[in-house]
Write a protein that holds these residues in place. Structure first.
Motif, PDB file in Angstrom:
ATOM      1  N   LEU A  42     -18.898  16.769  -2.616  1.00  0.00           N
ATOM      2  CA  LEU A  42     -17.371  15.911  -2.645  1.00  0.00           C
ATOM      3  C   LEU A  42     -18.580  14.536  -3.838  1.00  0.00           C
ATOM      4  N   ILE A  43     -19.901  14.656  -2.987  1.00  0.00           N
ATOM      5  CA  ILE A  43     -20.570  13.701  -3.698  1.00  0.00           C
ATOM      6  C   ILE A  43     -20.144  14.183  -5.674  1.00  0.00           C
ATOM      7  N   GLY A 155     -14.161  17.371   9.894  1.00  0.00           N
ATOM      8  CA  GLY A 155     -14.154  18.290   9.021  1.00  0.00           C
ATOM      9  C   GLY A 155     -14.981  19.894   9.013  1.00  0.00           C
ATOM     10  N   LEU A 157     -14.719  22.511   8.623  1.00  0.00           N
ATOM     11  CA  LEU A 157     -15.042  23.115   7.383  1.00  0.00           C
ATOM     12  C   LEU A 157     -15.828  23.118   5.749  1.00  0.00           C
ATOM     13  N   LYS A 184      -5.443  22.611   8.255  1.00  0.00           N
ATOM     14  CA  LYS A 184      -6.386  23.343   8.452  1.00  0.00           C
ATOM     15  C   LYS A 184      -6.279  24.016   9.112  1.00  0.00           C
ATOM     16  N   SER A 201      -7.572  17.471  14.141  1.00  0.00           N
ATOM     17  CA  SER A 201      -7.995  16.083  14.719  1.00  0.00           C
ATOM     18  C   SER A 201      -7.743  14.221  15.305  1.00  0.00           C
ATOM     19  N   VAL A 220     -16.098  11.916   7.996  1.00  0.00           N
ATOM     20  CA  VAL A 220     -15.167  12.299   7.296  1.00  0.00           C
ATOM     21  C   VAL A 220     -14.406  10.072   7.556  1.00  0.00           C
ATOM     22  N   ALA A 241     -21.864  10.001   8.741  1.00  0.00           N
ATOM     23  CA  ALA A 241     -22.619  10.790   7.812  1.00  0.00           C
ATOM     24  C   ALA A 241     -21.707  11.570   6.681  1.00  0.00           C
ATOM     25  N   TYR A 267     -26.329   8.738   8.859  1.00  0.00           N
ATOM     26  CA  TYR A 267     -27.051   9.342   8.423  1.00  0.00           C
ATOM     27  C   TYR A 267     -27.131   9.924   7.044  1.00  0.00           C
ATOM     28  N   ASN A 268     -27.624   9.428   5.716  1.00  0.00           N
ATOM     29  CA  ASN A 268     -27.654   9.633   4.712  1.00  0.00           C
ATOM     30  C   ASN A 268     -29.056  10.390   4.098  1.00  0.00           C
ATOM     31  N   MET A 315     -10.886  20.237  -5.689  1.00  0.00           N
ATOM     32  CA  MET A 315     -11.420  19.467  -3.907  1.00  0.00           C
ATOM     33  C   MET A 315     -10.508  18.402  -4.463  1.00  0.00           C
ATOM     34  N   ARG A 318      -7.852  18.887  -2.338  1.00  0.00           N
ATOM     35  CA  ARG A 318      -8.448  19.531  -1.054  1.00  0.00           C
ATOM     36  C   ARG A 318      -7.351  20.880  -0.654  1.00  0.00           C
ATOM     37  N   VAL A 320      -9.537  23.441  -0.709  1.00  0.00           N
ATOM     38  CA  VAL A 320     -10.801  24.289  -0.231  1.00  0.00           C
ATOM     39  C   VAL A 320     -10.892  24.884   1.095  1.00  0.00           C
TER      40      VAL A 320
HETATM   41  N1  LIG Z   1     -24.653  12.196   5.416  1.00  0.00           N
HETATM   42  C1  LIG Z   1     -25.224  12.761   4.402  1.00  0.00           C
HETATM   43  O1  LIG Z   1     -26.655  13.507   3.915  1.00  0.00           O
HETATM   44  C2  LIG Z   1     -24.324  14.063   3.071  1.00  0.00           C
HETATM   45  C3  LIG Z   1     -24.403  15.128   2.629  1.00  0.00           C
HETATM   46  C4  LIG Z   1     -23.635  15.622   1.841  1.00  0.00           C
HETATM   47  C5  LIG Z   1     -22.726  14.892   2.109  1.00  0.00           C
HETATM   48  N2  LIG Z   1     -22.335  13.629   2.687  1.00  0.00           N
HETATM   49  C6  LIG Z   1     -20.905  13.011   2.418  1.00  0.00           C
HETATM   50  O2  LIG Z   1     -20.332  13.976   3.122  1.00  0.00           O
HETATM   51  C7  LIG Z   1     -18.747  13.608   3.559  1.00  0.00           C
HETATM   52  C8  LIG Z   1     -18.124  14.889   3.069  1.00  0.00           C
HETATM   53  O3  LIG Z   1     -18.501  15.624   1.534  1.00  0.00           O
HETATM   54  P1  LIG Z   1     -18.643  17.101   1.504  1.00  0.00           P
HETATM   55  O4  LIG Z   1     -18.995  17.408   0.622  1.00  0.00           O
HETATM   56  O5  LIG Z   1     -18.591  17.885   2.644  1.00  0.00           O
HETATM   57  O6  LIG Z   1     -16.634  17.166   1.308  1.00  0.00           O
HETATM   58  P2  LIG Z   1     -15.829  18.276   1.502  1.00  0.00           P
HETATM   59  O7  LIG Z   1     -16.397  20.071   1.507  1.00  0.00           O
HETATM   60  O8  LIG Z   1     -14.450  17.859   0.856  1.00  0.00           O
HETATM   61  O9  LIG Z   1     -15.522  18.210   3.051  1.00  0.00           O
HETATM   62  C9  LIG Z   1     -14.815  16.977   3.580  1.00  0.00           C
HETATM   63  C10 LIG Z   1     -14.109  17.407   4.637  1.00  0.00           C
HETATM   64  O10 LIG Z   1     -13.133  15.995   5.366  1.00  0.00           O
HETATM   65  C11 LIG Z   1     -11.760  16.946   5.902  1.00  0.00           C
HETATM   66  N3  LIG Z   1     -11.699  15.422   5.451  1.00  0.00           N
HETATM   67  C12 LIG Z   1     -11.237  14.405   4.277  1.00  0.00           C
HETATM   68  N4  LIG Z   1     -10.535  13.377   4.967  1.00  0.00           N
HETATM   69  C13 LIG Z   1      -9.656  13.480   6.045  1.00  0.00           C
HETATM   70  C14 LIG Z   1      -9.159  12.924   6.668  1.00  0.00           C
HETATM   71  N5  LIG Z   1      -8.688  12.100   6.489  1.00  0.00           N
HETATM   72  N6  LIG Z   1      -9.067  13.435   8.028  1.00  0.00           N
HETATM   73  C15 LIG Z   1      -9.549  14.272   8.231  1.00  0.00           C
HETATM   74  N7  LIG Z   1     -10.656  14.867   8.076  1.00  0.00           N
HETATM   75  C16 LIG Z   1     -10.440  14.533   6.417  1.00  0.00           C
HETATM   76  C17 LIG Z   1     -11.763  17.708   4.951  1.00  0.00           C
HETATM   77  O11 LIG Z   1     -10.878  18.184   5.415  1.00  0.00           O
HETATM   78  P3  LIG Z   1      -9.376  18.972   4.106  1.00  0.00           P
HETATM   79  O12 LIG Z   1      -9.672  20.402   4.289  1.00  0.00           O
HETATM   80  O13 LIG Z   1      -8.391  18.991   5.291  1.00  0.00           O
HETATM   81  O14 LIG Z   1      -8.986  17.917   2.930  1.00  0.00           O
HETATM   82  C18 LIG Z   1     -12.873  18.348   4.950  1.00  0.00           C
HETATM   83  O15 LIG Z   1     -13.139  19.151   5.780  1.00  0.00           O
HETATM   84  C19 LIG Z   1     -18.510  13.366   1.671  1.00  0.00           C
HETATM   85  O16 LIG Z   1     -18.634  11.203   2.086  1.00  0.00           O
HETATM   86  C20 LIG Z   1     -19.454  13.158   1.313  1.00  0.00           C
HETATM   87  O17 LIG Z   1     -20.451  12.173   0.572  1.00  0.00           O
HETATM   88  C21 LIG Z   1     -22.792  13.027   3.350  1.00  0.00           C
END
Ligand SMILES: NC(=O)c1ccc[n+]([C@@H]2O[C@H](COP(=O)([O-])OP(=O)(O)OC[C@H]3O[C@@H](n4cnc5c(N)ncnc54)[C@H](OP(=O)(O)O)[C@@H]3O)[C@@H](O)[C@H]2O)c1
Length: 330
Positions: A42-43, A155, A157, A184, A201, A220, A241, A267-268, A315, A318, A320
């Motif tokens: 997502l980033i 989130g 999956l 989902k 959720s 999320v 996160a 946590y980032n 992506m 959504r 995926v």
């Molecule tokens: N902390 C860290 O070090 C770190 C590392 C990597 C990523 N991140 C961050 O983590 C987040 C997710 O990244 P990702 O790459 O894992 O994305 P991703 O693969 O798109 O996963 C996001 C998940 O969140 C769910 N979601 C989205 N909107 C939602 C809502 N309103 N309510 C409930 N669930 C929701 C999605 O569900 P659906 O499948 O239904 O859309 C999906 O399962 C981003 O903000 C990213 O910047 C942080």
């Protein structure tokens, strides 16, 4: 080499495949990797959309998105030991968060790990090993998970989240429950990720009754972050996160933390790992063990670089179930 460039900030059509770029060479402490698979996160979309364009150090067009790759070692920079040319590896971001959608990637040696001989499919490896390593650091150093503790992962999956259940089980979690949006739930029931249960959720209290958790992992954000407080045990920790919900205005009432005796931490990995590199080797080792043990079997769709636009569109809409990874053109 070939690479997918984001040629401007904007919609997915800003991504263009370029095939005649010079091959980069590794500097001291770096590893050049012949990439077989690049993960889409997502980033990458946030960078392409230009959301962070005004923050110092963020990528400016043209840039190559992507921060996690799998492939084989092509060349070693000065001072790199412990890896050999031709060895199968996975690499995590070297800090800039870019460069992954390319047939050659320059990685930092400490963030590159061998998967040679582990029998792990490279598409799965790049999909889960970096995120499982980030999960290991989050669970051990920030959430302070102890054996017997229970974990809730929002989130469930999603890319980052999929790294958590296997590592949490490895660390002795008594129970790991995942949450997803109602659309989902069927995919959640079919997942091979080691969740004990997947729940809706949108109504945690109805889904979970009186069950309370010691750790909540929340990539999320939005209202889900604060509705989680209802299912947190006194003394528990919620780790903020990410913000996949795109709700940047939601606030946490700190008096709720006091009343409920709970903690919210951030946590980032992009901020934490460069300042705490000592935790990376154990985290990568744990991530590989979890993956090799079948504890990180997320769904993976593989598309060629030429379909990067489709990957980002999917992506964004959504569409995926787990992760999308890109492969160089033949
Ligand atoms: N902390 C860290 O070090 C770190 C590392 C990597 C990523 N991140 C961050 O983590 C987040 C997710 O990244 P990702 O790459 O894992 O994305 P991703 O693969 O798109 O996963 C996001 C998940 O969140 C769910 N979601 C989205 N909107 C939602 C809502 N309103 N309510 C409930 N669930 C929701 C999605 O569900 P659906 O499948 O239904 O859309 C999906 O399962 C981003 O903000 C990213 O910047 C942080």
């Amino acid at each position: 080499m070939q690479a997918v460039h984001a040629i401007r900030f904007g919609d997915p059509t800003a991504l263009e495949l370029v095939t005649d770029l010079p091959d980069p060479t590794p500097g001291p402490g770096e590893v050049a990797i012949d990439v077989s698979h690049s993960a889409v996160g997502l980033i990458d979309l946030f960078f392409r959309q230009g959301r962070y364009q005004d923050r110092p150090g963020m990528p400016q067009p043209p840039f190559v998105p992507g921060l996690e790759v799998a492939g084989t070692v092509r060349a070693l920079g000065d001072g790199v030991t412990g890896l050999s040319v031709g060895e199968q590896v996975v690499a995590m971001s070297s800090g800039s968060g870019t460069g992954g959608y390319a047939s050659v990637y320059i990685a930092k040696a400490p963030l590159t790990v061998s998967i040679e001989g582990r029998g792990i499919d490279p598409a799965l490896a790049v999909s889960v090993i970096p995120n499982a390593a980030m999960a290991h650091v989050a669970l051990t150093q920030v959430a302070h998970l102890v054996a017997g503790g229970s974990v809730l992962v929002h989130g469930a999956l999603g890319g980052l989240s999929a790294g958590f259940p296997g590592v949490a089980k490895q660390l002795g979690a008594s129970r790991v429950v995942g949450t997803v949006l109602p659309g989902k739930l069927a995919a959640g029931r079919a997942t091979k990720l080691p969740y004990d249960r997947i729940v809706d959720s949108t109504d945690l209290h109805r889904a979970l009754g009186d069950e309370k958790f010691d750790v909540v992992i929340d990539p999320v954000g939005g209202t889900l972050r604060t509705s989680s407080f209802d299912v947190m045990a006194p003394g528990s920790r919620l780790i903020a996160a990410g913000n996949a919900s795109d709700d940047w205005g939601h606030q946490v009432d700190t008096n709720q933390l006091w009343f409920r005796s709970i903690t919210v931490s951030g946590y980032n990995a992009g901020a934490f790992l460069p300042t705490h590199p000592e935790f990376v080797p154990a985290a990568l080792a744990a991530a590989i063990e979890a993956t090799a043990a079948g504890l990180a079997e997320t769904d993976v769709d593989v598309l060629p670089f030429s379909q990067a636009v489709t990957a980002h569109r999917r992506m964004e809409s959504r569409d995926v179930k787990g992760r999308i990874v890109l492969t160089p053109e033949a």
